[in-house]
Design a protein around this motif. Structure first.
Motif, PDB file in Angstrom:
ATOM      1  N   ASP A 112      29.026 -20.207  -2.573  1.00 19.94           N
ATOM      2  CA  ASP A 112      27.865 -19.719  -3.308  1.00 19.94           C
ATOM      3  C   ASP A 112      26.806 -19.352  -2.275  1.00 19.94           C
ATOM      4  O   ASP A 112      26.258 -20.221  -1.600  1.00 19.94           O
ATOM      5  CB  ASP A 112      27.389 -20.836  -4.240  1.00 19.94           C
ATOM      6  N   THR A 117      22.359 -13.699  -1.417  1.00 18.47           N
ATOM      7  CA  THR A 117      22.588 -12.652  -2.417  1.00 18.47           C
ATOM      8  C   THR A 117      21.533 -11.562  -2.287  1.00 18.47           C
ATOM      9  O   THR A 117      21.835 -10.366  -2.439  1.00 18.47           O
ATOM     10  CB  THR A 117      22.528 -13.251  -3.834  1.00 18.47           C
ATOM     11  N   THR A 270      29.334 -27.484  -4.802  1.00 18.91           N
ATOM     12  CA  THR A 270      27.909 -27.678  -4.530  1.00 18.91           C
ATOM     13  C   THR A 270      27.450 -28.983  -5.196  1.00 18.91           C
ATOM     14  O   THR A 270      28.054 -30.030  -4.980  1.00 18.91           O
ATOM     15  CB  THR A 270      27.080 -26.450  -4.953  1.00 18.91           C
ATOM     16  N   GLN A 294      30.797 -21.705  -9.937  1.00 20.27           N
ATOM     17  CA  GLN A 294      29.671 -21.253 -10.761  1.00 20.27           C
ATOM     18  C   GLN A 294      28.424 -21.260  -9.882  1.00 20.27           C
ATOM     19  O   GLN A 294      28.212 -22.202  -9.110  1.00 20.27           O
ATOM     20  CB  GLN A 294      29.437 -22.183 -11.953  1.00 20.27           C
ATOM     21  N   VAL A 295      27.603 -20.223 -10.013  1.00 23.71           N
ATOM     22  CA  VAL A 295      26.395 -20.167  -9.214  1.00 23.71           C
ATOM     23  C   VAL A 295      25.530 -21.387  -9.523  1.00 23.71           C
ATOM     24  O   VAL A 295      25.339 -21.766 -10.667  1.00 23.71           O
ATOM     25  CB  VAL A 295      25.614 -18.858  -9.461  1.00 23.71           C
ATOM     26  N   HIS A 296      25.031 -22.008  -8.463  1.00 25.84           N
ATOM     27  CA  HIS A 296      24.178 -23.177  -8.649  1.00 25.84           C
ATOM     28  C   HIS A 296      22.827 -22.797  -9.227  1.00 25.84           C
ATOM     29  O   HIS A 296      22.318 -23.464 -10.122  1.00 25.84           O
ATOM     30  CB  HIS A 296      23.960 -23.915  -7.323  1.00 25.84           C
ATOM     31  N   PHE A 314      29.092 -14.676  -4.421  1.00 26.78           N
ATOM     32  CA  PHE A 314      30.002 -15.549  -3.685  1.00 26.78           C
ATOM     33  C   PHE A 314      30.719 -14.715  -2.637  1.00 26.78           C
ATOM     34  O   PHE A 314      30.961 -13.526  -2.833  1.00 26.78           O
ATOM     35  CB  PHE A 314      31.041 -16.176  -4.619  1.00 26.78           C
ATOM     36  N   THR A 388      21.804 -23.195  -0.898  1.00 25.56           N
ATOM     37  CA  THR A 388      23.023 -23.994  -0.903  1.00 25.56           C
ATOM     38  C   THR A 388      23.500 -24.350   0.500  1.00 25.56           C
ATOM     39  O   THR A 388      24.372 -25.199   0.657  1.00 25.56           O
ATOM     40  CB  THR A 388      24.157 -23.249  -1.636  1.00 25.56           C
ATOM     41  N   ASN A 407      28.256 -26.303   2.586  1.00 23.86           N
ATOM     42  CA  ASN A 407      28.044 -26.812   1.227  1.00 23.86           C
ATOM     43  C   ASN A 407      27.206 -28.082   1.303  1.00 23.86           C
ATOM     44  O   ASN A 407      27.547 -29.124   0.755  1.00 23.86           O
ATOM     45  CB  ASN A 407      29.373 -27.058   0.509  1.00 23.86           C
TER      46      ASN A 407
END
Length: 445
Positions: A112, A117, A270, A294-296, A314, A388, A407
């Protein structure tokens, strides 16, 4: 699916084979316009000391032994992959319970990227749109989002005059985190529906007078992601995956990966207990299980269906190495051209009012950002980090790129003392980045 991380080498092979086919007998030779990555025969071949890089390994491995969860590192220089390594574990816990057997980190583990992003998805998209003449950085935000405007009830006005460049500089006036997903914080802005949230973003009030300071805000990049969607007519994930990543053969760089064929075992885990910070936080629909794939980020997951300009992407170190090389190449890779060098120069030039802020990218502009770049990076180095535990450093002067993915949030939350509420992983030097970056620079010959 984890094997898809070989896409880096496959993409390079594809681009090279295409060039070779073009040069076959009977055909006029067409040189590949942009360099593609190859693997260095030895660190020394690319200007690094093997012994120096062993010290990088030792630094990370000591911290893994002391409890840091895991990491993956890739270093490129002069168009060559100098080092690609994984360390520690992609998963150690299920909830608060340690696994009987820890799951090892691999070089093709997906992470993640959190706020990276902003760079690899949103900034890459914006840079492409600018180079194509579809986006004017000096234009008002309202030219692309007519609903974005001052209202009589706004305590602080200034939206009508805001430009794209102001948002990219994080000087637009927005608060850092409106927490759209949490009704107790967001109030009237509360939303856990993507379409509704897109409307709420434009209605989010200013928290300070634009241009008077730089406040790193997720709202800025949620707005920019929406602008990309308006210009392209596509949701952000579809645009970047189809227009940027697929042409480069990057099958491991994507949003909402569990909806696209990947499995939880492909990912670095995460937070141990969802978004609950060890059970101390709650809001509607909160996740409480260990997060895998899954995105945190809460706004991205609950309010934006996993696809947002500020978080949700990701990737693997191998895929990101190609995107680093795109920047070092001046906007292309092999036969693919995403944008031009002039656009890169515009996006990476420091702000005149805050030398560590470029257009989205952070720049090695003063000593205050050595925690990220260390003391040895050139003044023109730029990059970004993610909550993250992800780091990007691009140094054109040294033709060098570094991606460190960790992580670090896959660790218990401290319950008492001066570090209450922090994750144990945040306290390690690997999770603070600068020591690793410094060790890499000092391994240069």
């Amino acid at each position: 699916m984890a094997g898809q991380a070989l896409s880096l080498l496959l993409a390079s092979a594809l681009l090279v084979s295409t060039a070779q086919a073009d040069a076959a007998p009977g055909k006029a030779q067409k040189p590949v316009p942009y360099p593609v990555l190859s693997t260095a025969g030895s660190p020394e071949e690319a200007g690094f000391s093997s012994r120096g890089l062993q010290r990088v390994d030792a630094l990370i491995e000591r911290e893994i032994a002391a409890g840091f969860p895991g990491a993956a590192l890739i270093i490129i220089k002069d168009g060559k992959i100098v080092k690609s390594e994984s360390y520690g574990y992609r998963q150690k816990f299920s909830g608060d319970t340690p696994l009987t057997e820890f799951s090892p980190m691999e070089t093709d583990t997906l992470f993640d990227l959190a706020s990276n992003t902003k760079m690899y998805a949103t900034n890459f998209a914006l840079q492409k749109l600018v180079s194509e003449g579809k986006l004017d950085l000096q234009a008002g935000v309202g030219e692309y989002l007519p609903e974005f405007r001052d209202t009589e009830s706004d305590r602080i006005k200034g939206k009508d005059a805001l430009r794209i460049v102001d948002i990219l500089h994080h000087s637009a006036g927005f608060m850092a985190d409106p927490q759209y997903h949490n009704p107790e914080v967001a109030g009237e802005l509360y939303s856990q529906d993507r379409d509704k949230t897109l409307g709420q973003i434009a209605r989010t009030p200013l928290a300070y007078r634009p241009g008077t300071r730089h406040v790193y805000s997720d709202v800025d990049y949620m707005l920019l992601g929406l602008i990309v969607e308006r210009i392209t007519g596509q949701r952000l994930d579809r645009y970047v995956e189809q227009t940027l990543y697929e042409p480069l053969g990057l099958g491991n760089t994507l949003f909402t990966p569990l909806q696209k064929g990947f499995e939880p075992a492909d990912f670095a885990a995460t937070e141990l207990r969802g978004n609950s910070r060890g059970g101390t936080v709650t809001f509607p629909n909160i996740r409480t299980k260990t997060l895998l794939g899954q995105v945190h980020d809460e706004k991205a997951f609950y309010s934006m269906a996993g696809v947002s300009g500020h978080a949700g992407l990701f990737s693997t170190t191998g895929d990101l190495a190609v995107l680093l090389q795109v920047m070092l190449n001046g906007g292309g890779y092999g036969n693919q051209r995403l944008f031009d060098r002039e656009t890169i120069d515009r996006f990476t030039a420091p702000s005149t009012s805050a030398p560590t802020y470029a257009l989205g990218w952070r720049v090695n502009g003063d000593e205050g950002i050595q925690w990220m770049f260390g003391p040895d990076a050139s003044a023109g180095a730029y990059g970004h980090t993610g909550w993250t535990g992800t780091l990007t450093v691009i140094d054109p002067e040294n033709n060098l790129g570094i991606v460190l993915l960790t992580n670090k949030k896959h660790s218990p939350v401290i319950k008492s003392g001066g570090n209450t509420g922090k994750f144990i992983g945040d306290l390690f030097s690997v999770g603070r980045y600068g020591s690793v970056v410094t060790a890499i620079y000092r391994a240069l010959l």
